[in-house]
Design a protein around this motif. Sequence first.
Motif, PDB file in Angstrom:
ATOM      1  N   UNK A  99     -11.774   7.731  -7.910  1.00 42.53           N
ATOM      2  CA  UNK A  99     -11.926   7.941  -6.472  1.00 42.53           C
ATOM      3  C   UNK A  99     -10.617   8.400  -5.836  1.00 42.53           C
ATOM      4  N   UNK A 100      -9.497   7.929  -6.359  1.00 40.79           N
ATOM      5  CA  UNK A 100      -8.198   8.341  -5.841  1.00 40.79           C
ATOM      6  C   UNK A 100      -7.900   9.797  -6.224  1.00 40.79           C
ATOM      7  N   UNK A 101      -8.371  10.179  -7.393  1.00 40.79           N
ATOM      8  CA  UNK A 101      -8.149  11.550  -7.855  1.00 40.79           C
ATOM      9  C   UNK A 101      -8.900  12.549  -6.995  1.00 40.79           C
ATOM     10  N   UNK A 102     -10.069  12.156  -6.531  1.00 36.32           N
ATOM     11  CA  UNK A 102     -10.919  13.069  -5.775  1.00 36.32           C
ATOM     12  C   UNK A 102     -10.614  13.078  -4.280  1.00 36.32           C
ATOM     13  N   UNK A 103      -9.809  12.132  -3.803  1.00 35.02           N
ATOM     14  CA  UNK A 103      -9.542  12.041  -2.360  1.00 35.02           C
ATOM     15  C   UNK A 103      -8.033  12.010  -2.113  1.00 35.02           C
ATOM     16  N   UNK A 104      -7.513  13.089  -1.517  1.00 36.64           N
ATOM     17  CA  UNK A 104      -6.077  13.167  -1.255  1.00 36.64           C
ATOM     18  C   UNK A 104      -5.628  12.109  -0.250  1.00 36.64           C
ATOM     19  N   UNK A 105      -6.528  11.718   0.674  1.00 38.46           N
ATOM     20  CA  UNK A 105      -6.171  10.704   1.674  1.00 38.46           C
ATOM     21  C   UNK A 105      -5.874   9.362   1.001  1.00 38.46           C
ATOM     22  N   UNK A 106      -6.662   9.013  -0.036  1.00 37.01           N
ATOM     23  CA  UNK A 106      -6.418   7.761  -0.751  1.00 37.01           C
ATOM     24  C   UNK A 106      -5.100   7.817  -1.514  1.00 37.01           C
ATOM     25  N   UNK A 107      -4.782   8.978  -2.067  1.00 36.10           N
ATOM     26  CA  UNK A 107      -3.494   9.112  -2.779  1.00 36.10           C
ATOM     27  C   UNK A 107      -2.336   8.939  -1.795  1.00 36.10           C
ATOM     28  N   UNK A 108      -2.514   9.456  -0.591  1.00 36.57           N
ATOM     29  CA  UNK A 108      -1.488   9.286   0.435  1.00 36.57           C
ATOM     30  C   UNK A 108      -1.317   7.809   0.786  1.00 36.57           C
ATOM     31  N   UNK A 109      -2.436   7.077   0.841  1.00 39.31           N
ATOM     32  CA  UNK A 109      -2.367   5.647   1.132  1.00 39.31           C
ATOM     33  C   UNK A 109      -1.651   4.876   0.024  1.00 39.31           C
ATOM     34  N   UNK A 110      -1.864   5.303  -1.221  1.00 41.89           N
ATOM     35  CA  UNK A 110      -1.167   4.655  -2.340  1.00 41.89           C
ATOM     36  C   UNK A 110       0.337   4.836  -2.184  1.00 41.89           C
ATOM     37  N   UNK A 111       0.749   6.053  -1.841  1.00 38.83           N
ATOM     38  CA  UNK A 111       2.180   6.321  -1.635  1.00 38.83           C
ATOM     39  C   UNK A 111       2.715   5.459  -0.486  1.00 38.83           C
ATOM     40  N   UNK A 112       1.920   5.356   0.588  1.00 37.74           N
ATOM     41  CA  UNK A 112       2.326   4.525   1.729  1.00 37.74           C
ATOM     42  C   UNK A 112       2.488   3.072   1.320  1.00 37.74           C
ATOM     43  N   UNK A 113       1.533   2.559   0.530  1.00 44.13           N
ATOM     44  CA  UNK A 113       1.591   1.167   0.077  1.00 44.13           C
ATOM     45  C   UNK A 113       2.807   0.931  -0.816  1.00 44.13           C
ATOM     46  N   UNK A 114       3.068   1.844  -1.747  1.00 46.38           N
ATOM     47  CA  UNK A 114       4.206   1.699  -2.659  1.00 46.38           C
ATOM     48  C   UNK A 114       5.528   1.774  -1.902  1.00 46.38           C
ATOM     49  N   UNK A 115       5.602   2.676  -0.918  1.00 46.59           N
ATOM     50  CA  UNK A 115       6.815   2.783  -0.112  1.00 46.59           C
ATOM     51  C   UNK A 115       7.038   1.492   0.682  1.00 46.59           C
ATOM     52  N   UNK A 116       5.953   0.976   1.286  1.00 46.52           N
ATOM     53  CA  UNK A 116       6.069  -0.266   2.043  1.00 46.52           C
ATOM     54  C   UNK A 116       6.518  -1.428   1.183  1.00 46.52           C
ATOM     55  N   UNK A 117       5.947  -1.535  -0.004  1.00 45.30           N
ATOM     56  CA  UNK A 117       6.361  -2.594  -0.928  1.00 45.30           C
ATOM     57  C   UNK A 117       7.801  -2.389  -1.387  1.00 45.30           C
ATOM     58  N   UNK A 118       8.169  -1.126  -1.606  1.00 50.21           N
ATOM     59  CA  UNK A 118       9.498  -0.812  -2.125  1.00 50.21           C
ATOM     60  C   UNK A 118      10.613  -1.238  -1.192  1.00 50.21           C
TER      61      UNK A 118
END
Length: 309
Positions: A38-57
């Motif tokens: 589902x993440x591969x097919x939706x660029x918005x979800x991939x953007x959210x993953x980056x946001x989550x990783x940045x926030x955790x980082x």
Amino acid sequence: MTPLLNIYLWMSFFDKITEAIFPVFMVFLCFSYLGRKAFKDASALRFLIITLLFGLGYRMLVYFIGVPFPKRYFYPLACTGIILATPGFMVLSKIIYDRVVLRFKNFKLSYNNFVFYCIVIVSLICVGKGLNPDFDKAWITEIADEIKKRCPPGSEPVLITNSNDHRIAYYAGALYFYYSLPPNPIHYINKNGKFIEYHKKSVNGAITVVGTGKIAGNVVTADMPLGFKNLGSNIETLGGERVFFIMEESDKAFRKRFERTKNPFPLTLIKEYRVRKAPVMSLYQGAPVPEDKKELLYKKIKFKTRIDE
């Protein structure tokens, strides 16, 4: 040991994450890996993953360089986590439907209806949690009142605690000091009015303040002897019975720290506070000062917090 290699610091960090994100969604997040397509097919979800990783980082960076903060700073990540948990919810629903629901031949329920009922159940659980807040905040009500009641008349209470919640001191009208224990780092040692940069990272029992000016945000020890062995004399210097001590742990656990280091326990337990959704808190009071030192009860306390003072 560096903070990055300290298992207790990692456990504390992940504990704050799990407290901020509702456990049901933590389970869904784990199953999201199985639905990663589902993440591969939706660029918005991939953007959210980056946001989550940045926030955790950056939170991890701040936490491991020695700036403690409460779990509420993880709440923005909880919103992102809920969205990313959606694929996991669908994967888990499919697994339960195929392996449980379909086993009951007489229980005719379509997959779409099953998913709908699951959404309703999860929503009701979340609503129930939201409508059941914790109003029993002992550190705002009971502890503050107890400190005010027991503090000698005319003197300003002094609060020493390993809690980062300054509201405890605010509602009690007390002067706040942080009691630092490993693995929390110490940045500067204040000795005889001079700041000495400290590279050993932590001290097993130090009364600290937060630096200002050029060392703003750095943890600085008060100009007092360090360690458990000096806690009793430090409390007397700060005013004896006007000094209150709060530990975010049980009385038994706190006393064991002194037993392990073979130092006498210099405090009197007032009460242990055990409330839901909060750590155990143990409240103590210092011993009365001798008659010839009664002026310590009313002495104004001030420590250097700037290099250029």
